[in-house]
Scaffold this motif. Sequence first.
Motif, PDB file in Angstrom:
ATOM      1  N   ARG A   1       0.885  -1.243   0.062  1.00 44.15           N
ATOM      2  CA  ARG A   1      -0.004  -0.050  -0.021  1.00 44.15           C
ATOM      3  C   ARG A   1       0.902   1.386  -0.009  1.00 44.15           C
ATOM      4  O   ARG A   1       0.291   2.233  -0.620  1.00 44.15           O
ATOM      5  CB  ARG A   1      -0.728   0.048   1.158  1.00 44.15           C
ATOM      6  CG  ARG A   1      -2.328  -0.954   0.898  1.00 44.15           C
ATOM      7  CD  ARG A   1      -3.042  -1.070   2.157  1.00 44.15           C
ATOM      8  NE  ARG A   1      -3.784  -2.253   2.023  1.00 44.15           N
ATOM      9  CZ  ARG A   1      -5.098  -2.188   1.554  1.00 44.15           C
ATOM     10  NH1 ARG A   1      -5.493  -1.058   0.879  1.00 44.15           N
ATOM     11  NH2 ARG A   1      -5.895  -3.154   1.456  1.00 44.15           N
ATOM     12  N   MET A   2       1.959   1.396   0.593  1.00 45.64           N
ATOM     13  CA  MET A   2       2.903   2.493   0.767  1.00 45.64           C
ATOM     14  C   MET A   2       3.642   2.769  -0.838  1.00 45.64           C
ATOM     15  O   MET A   2       3.531   4.023  -1.125  1.00 45.64           O
ATOM     16  CB  MET A   2       4.127   2.277   1.730  1.00 45.64           C
ATOM     17  CG  MET A   2       3.663   2.436   3.252  1.00 45.64           C
ATOM     18  SD  MET A   2       4.867   2.415   4.353  1.00 45.64           S
ATOM     19  CE  MET A   2       5.733   0.963   3.973  1.00 45.64           C
ATOM     20  N   PHE A   3       3.679   1.570  -1.440  1.00 43.53           N
ATOM     21  CA  PHE A   3       4.275   1.623  -2.718  1.00 43.53           C
ATOM     22  C   PHE A   3       3.362   2.358  -3.606  1.00 43.53           C
ATOM     23  O   PHE A   3       3.384   3.157  -4.479  1.00 43.53           O
ATOM     24  CB  PHE A   3       5.050   0.604  -3.171  1.00 43.53           C
ATOM     25  CG  PHE A   3       6.290   0.492  -2.942  1.00 43.53           C
ATOM     26  CD1 PHE A   3       7.325   0.854  -3.865  1.00 43.53           C
ATOM     27  CD2 PHE A   3       6.851  -0.028  -1.595  1.00 43.53           C
ATOM     28  CE1 PHE A   3       8.788   0.547  -3.463  1.00 43.53           C
ATOM     29  CE2 PHE A   3       8.254  -0.045  -1.012  1.00 43.53           C
ATOM     30  CZ  PHE A   3       9.205   0.273  -2.139  1.00 43.53           C
ATOM     31  N   ALA A   4       2.197   1.768  -3.413  1.00 48.40           N
ATOM     32  CA  ALA A   4       0.832   2.156  -4.428  1.00 48.40           C
ATOM     33  C   ALA A   4       0.674   3.638  -4.193  1.00 48.40           C
ATOM     34  O   ALA A   4       0.146   4.276  -5.058  1.00 48.40           O
ATOM     35  CB  ALA A   4      -0.299   1.046  -3.867  1.00 48.40           C
ATOM     36  N   ALA A   5       0.818   3.934  -2.939  1.00 46.53           N
ATOM     37  CA  ALA A   5       0.394   5.383  -2.714  1.00 46.53           C
ATOM     38  C   ALA A   5       1.509   6.433  -3.342  1.00 46.53           C
ATOM     39  O   ALA A   5       1.097   7.512  -4.045  1.00 46.53           O
ATOM     40  CB  ALA A   5       0.602   5.787  -1.369  1.00 46.53           C
ATOM     41  N   ALA A   6       2.579   5.975  -3.778  1.00 49.09           N
ATOM     42  CA  ALA A   6       3.686   6.509  -4.651  1.00 49.09           C
ATOM     43  C   ALA A   6       3.552   6.462  -5.920  1.00 49.09           C
ATOM     44  O   ALA A   6       4.408   6.507  -6.924  1.00 49.09           O
ATOM     45  CB  ALA A   6       4.977   6.195  -3.892  1.00 49.09           C
ATOM     46  N   GLY A   7       2.366   5.709  -6.365  1.00 48.75           N
ATOM     47  CA  GLY A   7       2.364   5.211  -7.870  1.00 48.75           C
ATOM     48  C   GLY A   7       3.046   3.898  -8.425  1.00 48.75           C
ATOM     49  O   GLY A   7       3.125   3.934  -9.568  1.00 48.75           O
ATOM     50  N   ILE A   8       3.448   3.063  -7.746  1.00 49.69           N
ATOM     51  CA  ILE A   8       4.058   2.019  -7.932  1.00 49.69           C
ATOM     52  C   ILE A   8       3.475   0.707  -7.570  1.00 49.69           C
ATOM     53  O   ILE A   8       3.394   0.509  -6.498  1.00 49.69           O
ATOM     54  CB  ILE A   8       5.491   2.089  -7.297  1.00 49.69           C
ATOM     55  CG1 ILE A   8       6.416   3.386  -7.633  1.00 49.69           C
ATOM     56  CG2 ILE A   8       6.532   0.813  -7.676  1.00 49.69           C
ATOM     57  CD1 ILE A   8       7.620   3.398  -6.744  1.00 49.69           C
ATOM     58  N   ASN A   9       3.284   0.089  -8.318  1.00 47.06           N
ATOM     59  CA  ASN A   9       2.532  -1.225  -8.160  1.00 47.06           C
ATOM     60  C   ASN A   9       3.528  -2.501  -8.190  1.00 47.06           C
ATOM     61  O   ASN A   9       4.058  -2.825  -9.194  1.00 47.06           O
ATOM     62  CB  ASN A   9       1.571  -1.690  -9.289  1.00 47.06           C
ATOM     63  CG  ASN A   9       0.205  -0.638  -9.225  1.00 47.06           C
ATOM     64  OD1 ASN A   9      -0.011  -0.059  -8.297  1.00 47.06           O
ATOM     65  ND2 ASN A   9      -0.466  -0.069 -10.477  1.00 47.06           N
TER      66      ASN A   9
ATOM     67  N   ASP B   1      -1.096  -8.357  -8.328  1.00 46.24           N
ATOM     68  CA  ASP B   1      -2.243  -9.138  -7.739  1.00 46.24           C
ATOM     69  C   ASP B   1      -3.020  -7.555  -7.014  1.00 46.24           C
ATOM     70  O   ASP B   1      -2.629  -6.619  -7.162  1.00 46.24           O
ATOM     71  CB  ASP B   1      -1.643  -9.468  -6.382  1.00 46.24           C
ATOM     72  CG  ASP B   1      -1.127 -10.987  -6.759  1.00 46.24           C
ATOM     73  OD1 ASP B   1      -1.441 -11.344  -7.821  1.00 46.24           O
ATOM     74  OD2 ASP B   1      -0.132 -11.345  -5.850  1.00 46.24           O
ATOM     75  N   GLU B   2      -4.129  -7.818  -6.552  1.00 47.31           N
ATOM     76  CA  GLU B   2      -5.127  -6.981  -5.945  1.00 47.31           C
ATOM     77  C   GLU B   2      -4.505  -6.033  -4.909  1.00 47.31           C
ATOM     78  O   GLU B   2      -3.463  -6.686  -4.188  1.00 47.31           O
ATOM     79  CB  GLU B   2      -6.318  -7.569  -5.252  1.00 47.31           C
ATOM     80  CG  GLU B   2      -7.214  -6.541  -4.699  1.00 47.31           C
ATOM     81  CD  GLU B   2      -8.532  -7.234  -4.028  1.00 47.31           C
ATOM     82  OE1 GLU B   2      -9.147  -6.674  -3.240  1.00 47.31           O
ATOM     83  OE2 GLU B   2      -8.769  -8.345  -4.600  1.00 47.31           O
ATOM     84  N   LEU B   3      -4.478  -4.675  -4.577  1.00 46.35           N
ATOM     85  CA  LEU B   3      -3.733  -4.013  -3.876  1.00 46.35           C
ATOM     86  C   LEU B   3      -3.954  -4.682  -2.365  1.00 46.35           C
ATOM     87  O   LEU B   3      -5.222  -4.743  -1.900  1.00 46.35           O
ATOM     88  CB  LEU B   3      -4.371  -2.525  -3.903  1.00 46.35           C
ATOM     89  CG  LEU B   3      -3.587  -1.717  -2.786  1.00 46.35           C
ATOM     90  CD1 LEU B   3      -1.965  -1.332  -3.087  1.00 46.35           C
ATOM     91  CD2 LEU B   3      -4.360  -0.335  -3.065  1.00 46.35           C
ATOM     92  N   GLY B   4      -2.760  -4.784  -1.708  1.00 48.02           N
ATOM     93  CA  GLY B   4      -2.745  -5.334  -0.335  1.00 48.02           C
ATOM     94  C   GLY B   4      -3.156  -6.679  -0.204  1.00 48.02           C
ATOM     95  O   GLY B   4      -3.158  -7.136   1.033  1.00 48.02           O
TER      96      GLY B   4
END
Length: 56
Positions: free
Chosen positions: A24-32, A36-39
Amino acid sequence: MYLLTGLPIRDAPHRLNCSETVDRMFAAAGINLTPDELGKVTPGDLVKSNHLLKIA
């Protein structure tokens, strides 16, 4: 738990494990990190990510 049993720890209501937090922290920075589904990741999923590099 995951390292001992190989069973992923997921879907604990109102709680995040360390892998979910990192995802979730990386996703918040725009990096997947994973497709897989987030988290919904395990430590093993993060190890396989092409966006992370092991530094020893």
